[in-house]
Scaffold this motif. Structure first.
Motif, PDB file in Angstrom:
ATOM      1  N   ASP A 322      36.315  13.297  55.892  1.00  0.00           N
ATOM      2  CA  ASP A 322      35.828  13.738  57.193  1.00  0.00           C
ATOM      3  C   ASP A 322      34.396  13.295  57.469  1.00  0.00           C
ATOM      4  N   GLN A 326      33.003  10.896  60.487  1.00  0.00           N
ATOM      5  CA  GLN A 326      31.864  11.259  61.326  1.00  0.00           C
ATOM      6  C   GLN A 326      30.864  10.096  61.407  1.00  0.00           C
ATOM      7  N   ALA A 329      32.107   7.439  63.782  1.00  0.00           N
ATOM      8  CA  ALA A 329      31.879   7.857  65.173  1.00  0.00           C
ATOM      9  C   ALA A 329      30.429   7.662  65.571  1.00  0.00           C
ATOM     10  N   ARG A 369      45.934   9.768  62.746  1.00  0.00           N
ATOM     11  CA  ARG A 369      45.055  10.928  62.595  1.00  0.00           C
ATOM     12  C   ARG A 369      43.600  10.497  62.544  1.00  0.00           C
ATOM     13  N   GLN A 372      42.116   9.924  66.014  1.00  0.00           N
ATOM     14  CA  GLN A 372      41.855  11.181  66.718  1.00  0.00           C
ATOM     15  C   GLN A 372      40.626  11.891  66.157  1.00  0.00           C
ATOM     16  N   ALA A 373      40.457  11.831  64.849  1.00  0.00           N
ATOM     17  CA  ALA A 373      39.301  12.473  64.226  1.00  0.00           C
ATOM     18  C   ALA A 373      38.004  11.785  64.630  1.00  0.00           C
ATOM     19  N   LEU A 375      37.503  10.095  67.370  1.00  0.00           N
ATOM     20  CA  LEU A 375      37.301  10.436  68.783  1.00  0.00           C
ATOM     21  C   LEU A 375      36.690  11.824  68.928  1.00  0.00           C
ATOM     22  N   HIS A 376      37.196  12.783  68.144  1.00  0.00           N
ATOM     23  CA  HIS A 376      36.656  14.149  68.171  1.00  0.00           C
ATOM     24  C   HIS A 376      35.184  14.157  67.762  1.00  0.00           C
ATOM     25  N   HIS A 377      34.853  13.461  66.674  1.00  0.00           N
ATOM     26  CA  HIS A 377      33.458  13.410  66.218  1.00  0.00           C
ATOM     27  C   HIS A 377      32.574  12.706  67.243  1.00  0.00           C
ATOM     28  N   TYR A 378      33.114  11.676  67.889  1.00  0.00           N
ATOM     29  CA  TYR A 378      32.340  10.935  68.886  1.00  0.00           C
ATOM     30  C   TYR A 378      31.933  11.854  70.035  1.00  0.00           C
ATOM     31  N   GLU A 379      32.870  12.640  70.517  1.00  0.00           N
ATOM     32  CA  GLU A 379      32.572  13.550  71.622  1.00  0.00           C
ATOM     33  C   GLU A 379      31.567  14.615  71.202  1.00  0.00           C
ATOM     34  N   GLU A 380      31.726  15.151  69.990  1.00  0.00           N
ATOM     35  CA  GLU A 380      30.815  16.172  69.478  1.00  0.00           C
ATOM     36  C   GLU A 380      29.402  15.604  69.284  1.00  0.00           C
TER      37      GLU A 380
END
Length: 393
Positions: A322, A326, A329, A369, A372-373, A375-380
């Motif tokens: 993870d 990160q 991202a 997966r 998607q992970a 992408l999630h870290h990029y937005e955060e």
């Protein structure tokens, strides 16, 4: 014994020259810089300063230097008489030194000299193979069979902190006391010999190349890209932030977990290697910019490079990744108008979207997966960057 080393820069004098000197060689440096050539020949020595020993001076003597541009005959003569030939000229410059090296190798053949080890000590994968290919590509040069009779090309992995400096009007090198030179022993002219003291000899160079790339280079890049998110400009400042340091260590240990599983490294040994890397990044008095550390993000996002490579490896073995995700991202959020690759990434995201950019630059498919992970870290991380940069003003 006599050594010829192409490149009298920081790695040449501060690392390879140091080891060749300790191994008992007289060294002829081949370079293109008239100033450093003149200094070496005037002093017949040069100085190194060991950072961790309060910059204690270390003098390297029994050296001389020649110009590959204006003293080609002298360079060829030195090559013909050498017991070992090494380089540190940057991998991109290996084709440029190949013509002079070829003349030296021809002179060796004419003189009936024994087979010589040629070690390209460049920060590139399978570096000596690059030099060998450059020699074979020269029209009218030696055939593959002739070259194999004349020289051996063990690949290497190199690692040492070296920083150019000037003292009392002379160019000197500040060096870290710790280093690692790894040499392919099965490709030596005499397998099992030890041409350079204090080097590591191995039949599996790839595991050492990946250890450096996936731990040291990975941790450095991860810290740089995350540091940029938080508004840092100096990489050493990122390592002084305890919260970020814990995250950097987690990312590096994810890579370590992969290397343990893939190559059988002991995890304790890898943890010590992580500590060694972090100690280097926190060396007092050393200042490096985020902009330099994070430059060329396209290269650093390639599937076999420092961030995506270990991340994909961890995924294949079912290991935690993870923090690596990160870091990937964060690389997509690096902005530097003066860096061509950074600008290309920015424009691609603006035109095609971050989802397409992730796949385009990393090869990670949108259906996975991992995608998607990231992408999630990029937005955060995007939200954090906006907040921190607004606070920074």
């Amino acid at each position: 014994m006599k050594a010829v080393h192409f490149g009298a820069g920081s790695i040449g004098r501060g690392f390879i020259g140091d080891l060749l000197h300790a191994s008992g060689y007289e060294i002829t440096f081949v370079d293109v810089d008239p100033a450093i050539i003149a200094q070496i020949n005037r002093d017949k020595a040069y100085d190194l300063y060991v950072i961790e020993q309060n910059y204690a001076r270390k003098t390297i003597d029994h050296v001389c230097a020649v110009s590959s541009v204006t003293q080609e005959q002298e360079a060829v003569a030195a090559l013909a008489d050498a017991d070992i030939i090494t380089t540190s000229v940057w991998a991109d410059n290996l084709p440029r030194i190949a013509p002079v090296l070829l003349k030296g190798l021809r002179a060796r053949r004419e003189a009936g000299k024994s087979k010589v080890n040629i070690l390209a000590c460049e920060n590139a994968m399978f570096n000596s193979d690059i030099l060998r290919s450059s020699l074979l590509s020269i029209e009218g040069g030696l055939s593959a069979e002739e070259l194999a009779e004349t020289a051996a090309f063990p690949n290497t992995a190199v690692d040492r902190l070296v920083l150019e400096d000037e003292r009392e009007g002379r160019k000197v090198i500040n060096i870290g006391q710790d280093f690692e030179l790894v040499i392919e022993q099965n490709k030596l002219a005499e397998p099992g010999s030890i041409p350079i003291q204090n080097a590591v000899y191995t039949d599996n160079l790839l595991k050492f190349l990946e250890r450096k790339l996936y731990i040291i280079n990975c941790g450095h890049a991860w810290a740089g890209y995350i540091g940029h998110i938080y508004g840092y400009e100096i990489i050493q400042d990122v390592f002084q932030n305890d919260a970020l340091l814990r995250q950097i260590l987690e990312a590096m240990m994810e890579s370590a977990g992969l290397l343990e599983r893939k190559y059988g490294f002991a995890i304790r040994e890898l943890a010590e290697y992580v500590d060694f890397a972090v100690a280097r990044f926190r060396t007092p008095g050393i200042v490096d910019t985020i902009g330099r550390v994070c430059r060329s993000p396209i290269r650093k996002l390639q599937p076999d490079d420092r961030l995506v490579g270990p991340c994909l490896g961890c995924e294949a073995y079912g290991l935690k990744n993870d923090r690596l995700l990160q870091g990937i991202a964060a690389a997509f959020l690096f902005r530097n108008a003066g860096d061509a690759q950074s600008e290309e990434v920015r424009l691609y995201i603006a035109e095609q979207g971050i989802g397409a950019a992730i796949t385009h630059y990393t090869g990670i498919a949108e259906t996975t997966r991992l995608h998607q992970a990231i992408l999630h870290h990029y937005e955060e991380l995007s939200r954090i960057k906006v907040q921190r940069w607004e606070e920074k003003g």
